[in-house]
Design a protein around this motif. Structure first.
Motif, mmCIF file in Angstrom:
data_model
loop_
_atom_site.group_PDB
_atom_site.id
_atom_site.type_symbol
_atom_site.label_atom_id
_atom_site.label_comp_id
_atom_site.label_asym_id
_atom_site.label_seq_id
_atom_site.Cartn_x
_atom_site.Cartn_y
_atom_site.Cartn_z
ATOM 1 N N CYS A 127 -8.897 -1.196 -6.111
ATOM 2 C CA CYS A 127 -8.346 0.168 -6.072
ATOM 3 C C CYS A 127 -8.273 0.776 -7.478
ATOM 4 O O CYS A 127 -7.662 0.201 -8.368
ATOM 5 C CB CYS A 127 -6.946 0.157 -5.440
ATOM 6 N N LEU A 166 0.828 -1.192 0.000
ATOM 7 C CA LEU A 166 0.000 0.000 0.000
ATOM 8 C C LEU A 166 0.871 1.253 0.000
ATOM 9 O O LEU A 166 1.726 1.410 0.857
ATOM 10 C CB LEU A 166 -0.894 0.007 1.266
ATOM 11 N N CYS A 178 -3.295 7.254 -2.347
ATOM 12 C CA CYS A 178 -4.689 6.920 -2.013
ATOM 13 C C CYS A 178 -5.568 8.163 -2.151
ATOM 14 O O CYS A 178 -5.232 9.228 -1.658
ATOM 15 C CB CYS A 178 -4.750 6.383 -0.586
ATOM 16 N N GLY A 204 -12.569 4.986 -0.594
ATOM 17 C CA GLY A 204 -13.263 4.036 0.267
ATOM 18 C C GLY A 204 -13.693 2.750 -0.427
ATOM 19 O O GLY A 204 -14.442 1.955 0.164
ATOM 20 N N LEU A 228 -5.898 5.930 5.032
ATOM 21 C CA LEU A 228 -6.348 4.552 5.066
ATOM 22 C C LEU A 228 -5.593 3.820 6.168
ATOM 23 O O LEU A 228 -4.366 3.893 6.236
ATOM 24 C CB LEU A 228 -6.076 3.905 3.705
ATOM 25 N N LEU A 242 -8.724 8.175 -1.086
ATOM 26 C CA LEU A 242 -9.752 8.044 -0.043
ATOM 27 C C LEU A 242 -11.142 7.784 -0.617
ATOM 28 O O LEU A 242 -12.140 8.279 -0.098
ATOM 29 C CB LEU A 242 -9.754 9.302 0.846
ATOM 30 N N ALA A 287 -2.717 2.862 -5.378
ATOM 31 C CA ALA A 287 -2.469 2.871 -3.939
ATOM 32 C C ALA A 287 -2.343 1.465 -3.359
ATOM 33 O O ALA A 287 -1.367 1.138 -2.699
ATOM 34 C CB ALA A 287 -3.573 3.644 -3.225
ATOM 35 N N CYS A 318 -11.905 0.022 -1.302
ATOM 36 C CA CYS A 318 -11.350 -1.163 -0.643
ATOM 37 C C CYS A 318 -11.989 -1.347 0.734
ATOM 38 O O CYS A 318 -12.234 -2.472 1.166
ATOM 39 C CB CYS A 318 -9.828 -1.050 -0.537
ATOM 40 N N VAL A 376 -6.732 3.435 -8.381
ATOM 41 C CA VAL A 376 -5.460 4.123 -8.608
ATOM 42 C C VAL A 376 -4.311 3.219 -8.151
ATOM 43 O O VAL A 376 -4.523 2.052 -7.872
ATOM 44 C CB VAL A 376 -5.427 5.479 -7.850
HETATM 45 S S1 SF4 Z 1 -9.414 1.729 -3.093
HETATM 46 FE FE1 SF4 Z 1 -7.355 2.621 -3.326
HETATM 47 S S2 SF4 Z 1 -7.687 4.845 -3.444
HETATM 48 FE FE2 SF4 Z 1 -9.595 3.938 -2.695
HETATM 49 S S3 SF4 Z 1 -9.422 4.079 -0.455
HETATM 50 FE FE3 SF4 Z 1 -8.638 2.058 -1.037
HETATM 51 S S4 SF4 Z 1 -6.408 2.352 -1.305
HETATM 52 FE FE4 SF4 Z 1 -7.366 4.385 -1.282
#
Ligand code: SF4
Ligand SMILES: Cc1cc2nc3c(=O)[nH]c(=O)nc-3n(C[C@H](O)[C@H](O)[C@H](O)COP(=O)(O)O)c2cc1C
Ligand code: SF4
Ligand code: FES
Lengths: 242, 591
Positions: A206, A148, A153, A157, A182, A155, A210, A159, A208
């Motif tokens: 995810c 990670l 990230c 949410g 996170l 944010l 992250a 995941c 992106v």
């Molecule tokens: S899915 Fe990726 S970008 Fe979205 S909260 Fe989780 S780690 Fe962060």
């Protein structure tokens, strides 16, 4: 109670001038996507529903701005999803996300496969007008299969919601304001000590760079990556989402 | 659909407060393990909640002192007082002494603007500080005298009222129990009708018609409903609810009982901001009295009354964030719809009302809607409590009917100098120039809306510095949930820090425009929608003052050359003139 209208009459609202049908309970974003009308979005996902945090999906409905992912479709609603102002606001939001994190695309294994990057291109964002914040959050590589980078990230949410839905609650968003981040829910706070498995939906969602898989970076060559030739707008659901 | 953000855990904030008393830090491993077991939540979810609230971040220390980081306190010299204390123990704000006895930090306005400069020690207010008081505090800490043994007068919060009207007069004269004994007080429809006839609008800021909100809730099919009293009073410069909570808690609980009856709720909860926890004993006693006043009723008609305590987060005053907080979660405003009236606390229909609104309910039921309607304006009925602070001789509370001219309110508070700028409704309200036209405007929902807060600044004050304080406040208090507010409040704060450092240009201001637009249009809640207001007003009304701070260059580096050298200075242990860089001159020229 007798229904107000015949169940056979399909209800519609107006989206950028076009009558758009919707099913009861659908949001404007869901109805728009079902009708093949793309509204940009990052934190909404067909499997996970809405979150309301990215704000990219903003539209003007009956003269007021709403997040279309949270706005229930209603008969007669007048929705504008494309305007100069909305495009500018969306581009600003994307620039804000880029400034907030460390999104050095050329060095990121998610490049070409990243929804944030793809939407930035689609909105004509060539550079961020804002000075970057250069966060220095610690990378978590404690998990055998995943790692990670919280500096990437956004944010969204996804995941967090996926893991909650599969009964593991491996991830959660903690902190406040710009310090929001996170968190792994294990006593040590490390990803490796949670029940998160590489096969979990949460590990693959995810949008992106992250939450990533180890040992598989840069698997597709440039030119063969998901968003190399088409923007998210021109894709089917299956292609668009991770 | 998995739209839940985190699992609910009612009572978690109270448990975290307990854990802090026991372990010092609620995130210590044993504390976390215990809470995790008690609430059947993974430790990370406990940590997520704890890490949201300001007062759960304070490192354990015998003396935890937070100075108030509010513009009125700054004008009253709070920084020098903070430095005086810190210097005595050779620490910086935000640090703890090596022996872990003392921690000194900053916190947002604690509802004490009428007795600035102020601080909080171990959750108790230290109003009206002076250098002498700071010296006495230094002595007390050195002598290791427990805070419980510090002189009572150090903690004495005054509640100066400089103008009483029909509301305060009625409150003073009428016992709350008498209202509850009235026949109409037992009839939900009669209560609702009285509040509708009175034309009561919410006193918490938005001015939503109270009876309309109640009806929405009452008409839901779900019979389990909640009434919540919002005693989070966090808007900087606001302290009107403090007076009501201090002097008229019985009337408040009576009003909560009446409101709960009107909407068909079985439970009424008071959410008290952490900074007002010193009022808990008084509130607890009032709660018991009003519970006792119901004891003659059949059990099905009794309303359960509860009190919950926040932990330092301005955004928890936003009603859906407050509900999240009561549910044991970080206080992030919800995405709406659904609205609390249909899906609020624990997903049940819920009404959230301000303290003053609920006290007004008791007054309206007790004294009749016509009495209420006869005051104020047609669209903003009734009397209103105003809190005036800043550069006035009589900072405190003023009861006027809605419709009073801004200037009349300020005159009543006796300005010290010539007023120059007026902040109406706190930082998220409006910053106005003190021109005759502005001062003539009536305070009313249909004219110049006002939640009751007015801060007066005279010519000595720089509006740019005032806005910089507000920018810092918003950047610190944003919940961080949505992009425009989380990032936008930072961008504003960084720009104003750059302006204060003297190396911002017109270009920096122009760059802020799209961020302000995105915040104003795309934010998830009222916080982000209004957090850009001070900048908007500064540009609209005080442009020359702002321009005077901007450099004529088109562009200057976003960073301070000198600040970039700070790490090197620390590493090399140097702080001589040659270890510093000027922003404009060549370092050679500076030598
Ligand atoms: S899915 Fe990726 S970008 Fe979205 S909260 Fe989780 S780690 Fe962060
Ligand atoms: C950021 C923010 C902070 C708020 N703070 C408070 C507060 O401290 N007290 C309050 O009563 N209302 C506050 N409100 C308004 C509440 O959301 C809500 O509208 C109010 O409590 C409703 O009560 P009323 O109808 O009686 O005014 C705040 C709103 C926002 C957006
Ligand atoms: S506007 Fe600000 S306070 Fe409100 S939800 Fe968004 S980040 Fe949180
Ligand atoms: S998709 Fe609607 S806010 Fe992110």
């Amino acid at each position: 109670m007798a229904p107000m209208t015949s169940p056979f009459a399909s209800e519609t609202f107006t989206l950028d001038g076009k009558p758009t049908p919707f099913a009861p309970g659908q949001t404007v974003l869901e109805a728009a996507l079902a009708a093949g009308h793309y509204i940009p979005h990052l934190c909404w996902h067909p499997e996970m529903g809405n979150h309301g945090s990215c704000r990219l999906c903003v539209v003007e409905a009956n003269g007021r701005i709403h997040a279309s992912c949270a706005l229930p479709a209603q008969p007669g609603l007048q929705v504008v999803s494309k305007s100069e102002t909305l495009t500018r606001v969306r581009r600003t939001l994307l620039e804000m996300l880029f400034a907030e994190g460390n999104h050095f695309c050329p060095g990121c294994e998610k490049s070409g496969d990243c929804l944030l990057q793809a939407l930035a291109y689609a909105h004509g964002m060539t550079a961020s007008h804002f000075d970057p914040f250069y966060p220095q959050r610690r990378i978590d590589a404690s998990h055998p299969d995943l790692w990670l980078d919280p500096n990437r990230c956004i944010l969204c949410g996804l995941c967090v919601r996926a893991s909650l839905a599969e009964g593991k609650e491996a991830l959660v968003i903690g902190g406040r304001g710009i310090a929001s981040r996170l968190l792994a829910t294990s006593p040590s706070g490390l990803l490796g000590d949670t029940a998160l498995a590489a096969t979990d939906r949460a590990a693959r969602i995810c949008p992106v760079g992250a939450l990533n898989f180890k040992e598989v970076g840069f698997a597709s060559p440039i030119g063969k990556r998901r968003f190399d030739h088409r923007p998210p707008e021109a894709m089917s659901d299956k292609e668009r989402y991770t | 659909m998995a739209t839940e953000r985190q699992r609910t855990a009612p009572g978690l904030l109270a448990a975290l407060h307990q854990a802090r008393l026991r372990w010092g830090n609620p995130l210590e491993e044993p504390a976390l393990a215990e809470l995790s077991a008690a609430f059947a939540l993974p430790p990370g979810e406990i940590a997520a909640t704890a890490s949201f609230y300001h007062f759960f971040q304070t490192p354990p220390a015998r003396y935890q002192i937070h100075f108030i980081d509010h513009v009125v306190d700054h004008h009253a010299g709070i920084e020098a007082l903070c430095n005086r204390l810190c210097a005595a123990f050779a620490i910086q704000p935000g640090e703890r002494t090596a022996d872990a006895h003392l921690f000194v930090g900053w916190t947002a306005c604690a509802g004490l603007s009428d007795q600035a400069p102020a601080a909080i020690v171990n959750g108790r207010p230290l109003p009206a500080l002076t250098p002498e008081r700071i010296d006495a505090i230094i002595d007390a800490i050195r002598a290791q005298i427990p805070v419980a043994e510090w002189p009572a007068e150090w903690f004495a919060v005054a509640n100066p009222v400089y103008r009483r009207g029909p509301l305060l007069t009625w409150l003073h004269a009428t016992p709350a129990a008498a209202v509850l004994e009235q026949l109409s007080a037992r009839e939900p429809e009669a209560i609702l009708q009285a509040v509708a006839d009175a034309g009561l609008r919410g006193r918490g800021g938005a001015g939503f018609p109270t009876a309309t909100k109640w009806r929405f809730c009452r008409e839901t099919a779900d019979p389990t409903r909640y009434l919540i009293c919002n005693a989070d009073e966090g808007e900087p410069g606001t302290f009107k609810d403090r007076l009501l909570l201090t002097h008229y808690p019985d009337h408040l609980f009576a009003g909560m009982t009446l409101a709960a009856r009107a909407i068909g709720a079985q439970t009424a909860m008071l959410y008290l901001r952490y900074e007002y926890q010193y009022l808990l004993p008084k509130l607890e006693a009032a709660r018991e009295r009003i519970l006792a006043a119901q004891s003659q009723l059949p059990p099905s008609e009794r309303i359960t009354l509860e009190i919950a305590l926040g932990a330092g987060a301005y955004v928890c005053g936003e009603e859906s964030a407050l509900i999240e907080s009561l549910e044991g979660k970080p206080g992030r405003p919800r995405v709406r719809p659904p609205f609390p009236v249909t899906s609020g606390y624990l997903g049940q229909p819920t009404v959230v009302n301000n303290v003053e609104t609920l006290v007004a309910v008791a007054a309206i039921v007790g004294n009749g809607p016509q009495w209420w309607r006869s005051m104020g304006t047609p669209d903003s009925s009734g009397p209103k409590l105003f809190c005036v602070s800043g550069d006035v001789a009589r900072p405190g509370l003023y009861e006027f009917p809605y419709g009073v001219a801004l200037g009349d309110l300020i005159t009543a508070a006796r300005p010290l100098g010539t007023p120059y700028a007026i902040q109406v409704s706190g930082p998220s309200g409006t910053l106005l120039p003190a021109t005759p036209e502005q001062l003539a405007r009536p305070l009313a929902f249909e004219a110049l809306p006002c939640n009751g807060t007015v801060m007066v600044f005279d010519e000595r004050r720089d509006p740019v510095a005032i806005v910089r304080h507000f920018a810092r406040f918003f950047a610190h208090e944003s919940c961080g949930f949505c992009t425009p507010c989380r990032v936008g409040t930072q961008l504003i704060a960084k720009t104003f820090a750059k302006i204060a450092a003297g190396y911002a240009t017109r270009f920096d201001l122009e760059r802020l425009a799209p961020a302000l637009e995105a915040m104003r249009l795309a934010s998830n809640c009222g916080f982000g929608l209004s957090a850009g207001n001070p900048v908007r007003d500064l540009i609209a009304y005080f442009r020359p003052r702002l321009d005077a701070h901007l450099q004529p260059h088109d562009f200057l580096p976003a960073f301070s050359l000198d600040a970039e050298l700070a790490a090197t200075r620390r590493l090399t242990g140097r702080d001589d003139t040659h270890a510093h860089l000027a922003q404009f001159e060549q370092p050679e020229a500076a030598r």
